[in-house]
Design an enzyme around this catalytic site. Structure first.
Site, PDB file in Angstrom:
ATOM      1  N   THR A  20       0.847  -1.197   0.000  1.00 23.63           N
ATOM      2  CA  THR A  20       0.000   0.000   0.000  1.00 23.63           C
ATOM      3  C   THR A  20       0.880   1.244   0.000  1.00 23.63           C
ATOM      4  O   THR A  20       2.050   1.177   0.388  1.00 23.63           O
ATOM      5  CB  THR A  20      -0.848   0.105   1.290  1.00 23.63           C
ATOM      6  N   ASP A  21       0.290   2.372  -0.354  1.00 19.73           N
ATOM      7  CA  ASP A  21       0.928   3.631   0.005  1.00 19.73           C
ATOM      8  C   ASP A  21       0.696   3.797   1.510  1.00 19.73           C
ATOM      9  O   ASP A  21      -0.175   3.133   2.099  1.00 19.73           O
ATOM     10  CB  ASP A  21       0.337   4.801  -0.782  1.00 19.73           C
ATOM     11  N   TRP A  22       1.453   4.690   2.129  1.00 20.39           N
ATOM     12  CA  TRP A  22       1.508   4.740   3.593  1.00 20.39           C
ATOM     13  C   TRP A  22       0.138   5.070   4.227  1.00 20.39           C
ATOM     14  O   TRP A  22      -0.407   6.128   4.008  1.00 20.39           O
ATOM     15  CB  TRP A  22       2.595   5.739   4.005  1.00 20.39           C
TER      16      TRP A  22
END
Ligand code: BGC
Length: 766
Positions: free
Chosen positions: A272-274
């Site tokens: 995922t992105d953060w």
């Protein structure tokens, strides 16, 4: 003897396959997976957390103890020999902390040019060599996966992160990203191609729902990722924050499994992105293998779903296996003894040289390259304080940035720097006042300070300067960064900038002296209203830490500029089709993500990509709209003649050839763009679309080179939503050899057979 041999073989077998705990370094991934408890599996698909954001039980702090300043780490399981591997940003260079507590050494990284500049080189070999240098820093500073490249499409000029991205065209973006990935991964470290996909605005990026037709998705927004996956085999991909047609991309099985893996054959890991998405279990079910940086809540969500049966252990195992495979190929698990001493000196040379090739000469009435110029007057605060790149996760902790002032001095020009102290103080004061105005905002550190207002010297000072100097150089700068979209005001020159330009030009022109404008910017600005005032305009982009040296190399003619625009510069902001559906603020001031509520919910909660495939030049061509500078445009100190165009089609590959001759008096390179124009068929098609490009070697005056440009016939297909198929229409295609999208030098035609390739009917609008 026989006995001894037998006993040693048995001991070996026990360690590798037998009763001892299997260790990831030596045992197979399947065996390690089998030995894991359910709890360990769930931990492994979640990172080690981020202090203050991940919950009380997350193993925060792990990243800090390995490579301080890296973005995240994977979960370690000691008993199975699974170490934490390190994930660190990009894309303009490695982002880690430059200093460490109780340690006198420094850990600076090279700030390379921004992504947009790399795309402006139109040179895949060069981008690969820059990637290779970046990858060496990743490897030697002990990181395992580099969170780059970033290749979202430049849908709108004001997207705050366009500087990290490449182009409005998917072929240029995809080829550039593929070259970058190949270069980085030559160092046996991984990349994470981001942000997959449709992350085309920063405003409410973690909640925004992008409404996009399957055709526009496949032809424009996914195409670059498809090229990168197929041509460069990245170790990982990072899903984006936003939703696509109602579903978070990180929770979309259609996107992460059906398209990415089943259709394109991606074999790596998706992270995922953060803090992206809102349901850890759905992410795992979708094939988003690892959640970064990881939270307690995600752990609970996955455990809960396993208990109630909405997620099976078999589904979880698929993701766990991919994390194990990633860790197993990392330098860390192999015990790579990194030096913490990458070749920073060598890389400074790489960034200086690569920046040269991505700068775009927009105007030149003969003043450049500078001849018989000794004394130079510089104007504009940015000349003293060059911008190396954008802010946010794409920033790099570099040791220095060479300003234009210093670059000119390094090259032996006489530059009046008597104003330097005052200008730097003015900039520092503005910055301090800006920071103070933010109070205790916890995100304040991310806010890029607006550029300081310009000093306007008095008429007497200007007249004296024009008398004492041979030429004037004015730099205009623009900051941008993650978390913000730019405002409409940022697109225009400010009143002060315009006043400075007018007054400097008047004073210098009165004395028969020339004026050069340098643009130290990360995204498109308005140019149509003022570009005829100076004698030359050099678009330097944000050229990394050696920026001032690179600009000087171009100004003084060490090399001819050969960069070309990877996007269109429109006359007016509102000319872009996407302006009808983009969160445009007149003058945003500073707003952080979701705080831009004042502009209403349209384009904040939900953005309708109503322009479909008509992004960038596809739109301007369709409407036959005048532009300030077209896609693919860029001048040189010499000129080129194109001849002998030909195109052949062997049924699977289109091979185009053209001869390019340097017919001017300066050595230089030329990049040639091959556009295809399709015959009329069932679908509405762009007037022309980029299919391939190539750059000549450095040609001496009079020298020629034959360029070969190839692409697969399937690259001519358009996406037919009704049939859910890629369709190549049969007929006669024109192939246009362009110096830019609006400067077609010659044409050839070829007969193409029709074909249709069915794909899954997915990613539909609700
Ligand atoms: C950015 C990513 C970055 C990540 C880790 C996010 O805010 O969108 O591009 O890789 O942070 O720093």
């Amino acid at each position: 003897m026989k006995h001894i041999l037998f006993i040693s073989l048995a001991a070996l077998a026990i360690t590798a396959y037998g009763c001892g705990e299997p260790k990831l370094k030596t045992a197979s991934v399947d065996r390690v997976l089998k030995a894991m408890t359910l709890e360990e599996k769930v931990h492994l698909v979640i990172g080690t957390g981020m202090a203050g954001f991940s919950g009380d039980n997350a193993a925060v702090g792990a990243t800090k103890s390995i490579v301080p300043g890296a973005a995240g780490t994977t979960y370690p399981i000691e008993r199975l020999g699974i170490p934490s591997i390190v994930l660190a940003d990009g894309p303009a260079g490695l982002r880690i902390d430059p200093t460490r507590e109780g340690d006198e050494n420094t850990y600076y990284c090279t700030h390379f040019p921004i992504g947009t500049l790399l795309a402006s080189t139109w040179n895949q070999e060069l981008v690969e060599s820059v990637g290779q240098a970046m990858g060496e820093e990743v490897h030697e500073y002990g990181a395992d996966v580099y969170l780059a490249p970033a290749l979202n499409i430049h849908r709108h000029p004001l997207n705050g992160r366009n500087f990290e991205y490449y182009s409005e065209d998917p072929v240029l973006a995809g080829k550039t990203a593929a070259a970058y990935v190949r270069g980085v991964q030559k160092n046996d470290v991984g990349t994470s191609v981001k942000h997959f996909a449709y992350n085309n605005q920063e405003t409410n990026r973690t909640g925004n729902n992008a409404i996009i037709s399957p055709r526009a998705q496949r032809e424009i927004y996914l195409k670059g990722f498809e090229i990168t996956v197929k041509e460069a085999d990245p170790w990982t991909i990072m899903s984006s924050y936003n939703k696509i047609n109602g579903t978070y991309t990180s929770q979309s099985y259609d996107l992460l499994t059906t398209v990415l893996r089943d259709e394109w054959g991606f074999k790596g890991l998706v992270m995922t992105d953060w803090f992206g998405g809102d349901d850890g279990a759905q992410q795992i079910a979708a094939g988003n293998d690892m959640l970064q940086p990881g939270t307690d809540k995600q752990y609970e969500q996955i455990m809960e779903a396993l208990k109630d049966g909405s997620l099976t252990e078999a589904q979880l195992d698929v993701c766990v296996k991919r994390v194990l495979e990633l860790v197993k190929r990392s330098p860390n698990v192999k015990g790579y003894a990194y030096s913490n001493k990458p070749d920073l000196e060598g890389h400074a040379a790489v960034t200086r040289k690569s920046a040269l090739e991505g700068m775009v000469l927009l105007e030149n009435n003969g003043v450049l390259p500078l001849k018989e110029v000794k004394n130079v007057a510089v104007f504009g605060c940015t000349s003293y304080d060059f911008i190396a790149g954008g802010t946010g996760s794409g920033n790099v902790n570099r040791a220095y940035t060479v300003s234009l002032l210093d670059g000119l001095k390094n090259a032996g020009f006489n530059v009046d720097d008597s104003q330097k102290g005052a200008v730097l103080k003015h900039i520092a004061d503005k910055e301090a006042a800006f920071r103070a105005s933010l109070g205790n905002d916890s995100f304040a550190v991310f806010f890029p300070a607006p550029r300081p207002s310009e000093f306007i010297p008095s008429p007497v000072q200007l007249a004296a300067s024009a008398k004492a100097n041979d030429v004037a150089i004015i730099t205009f700068g623009r900051n941008s960064g993650e978390f913000f979209d730019r405002s409409a005001a940022d697109f225009e020159l400010s009143a002060k900038e315009r006043e400075l330009l007018d007054k400097v030009a008047a004073a210098f022109h009165t004395q028969g002296k020339k004026v050069v404008v340098v643009l130290n910017i990360g995204g498109v600005i308005e140019t149509a209203s003022w570009k005829s005032i100076p004698d030359a305009v050099l678009l330097a982009w944000q050229a990394g830490q050696e920026g001032g040296n690179s600009v000087t190399d171009i100004l003084s003619g060490i090399e001819s500029p050969s960069g070309k625009l990877p996007m269109t510069f429109p006359v007016n902001l509102m000319d872009a089709a996407s302006s009808a559906n983009f969160p445009i603020d007149a003058d945003a001031g500073v707003y952080f993500l979701d705080r831009r509520k004042d502009i209403g919910q349209k384009d904040v909660d939900q953005t309708d990509y109503a322009e479909g495939i008509y992004v960038g030049y596809r739109w301007f061509d369709k409407q036959d709209l005048a532009v300030s500078y077209p896609f693919g445009y860029g001048l040189s100190y010499t000129s080129f003649e194109y001849s002998h165009p030909s195109v052949q089609n062997d049924g699977s590959t289109v091979t185009a050839k053209v001869t390019v001759k340097n017919i001017g008096s300066f050595e230089g390179k030329e990049s040639v763009q091959l556009y295809a124009s399709a015959p009329a068929g069932k679908l509405d098609k762009p007037v022309k679309e980029l299919k391939a490009y190539a750059k000549t070697a450095s040609l001496k005056p009079g020298e020629s080179q034959e360029l070969t440009l190839c692409f697969p016939v399937s690259g001519l297909a358009s996406f037919d939503e009704e049939a859910s198929a890629w369709v190549v229409d049969e007929g006669t295609y024109s192939f246009l050899f362009g110096a830019s999208s609006r400067d077609i030098r010659c044409t050839a035609t070829a007969e193409i057979a029709g074909s249709e390739m069915q794909v899954n009917r997915v990613l539909l609008k609700e």
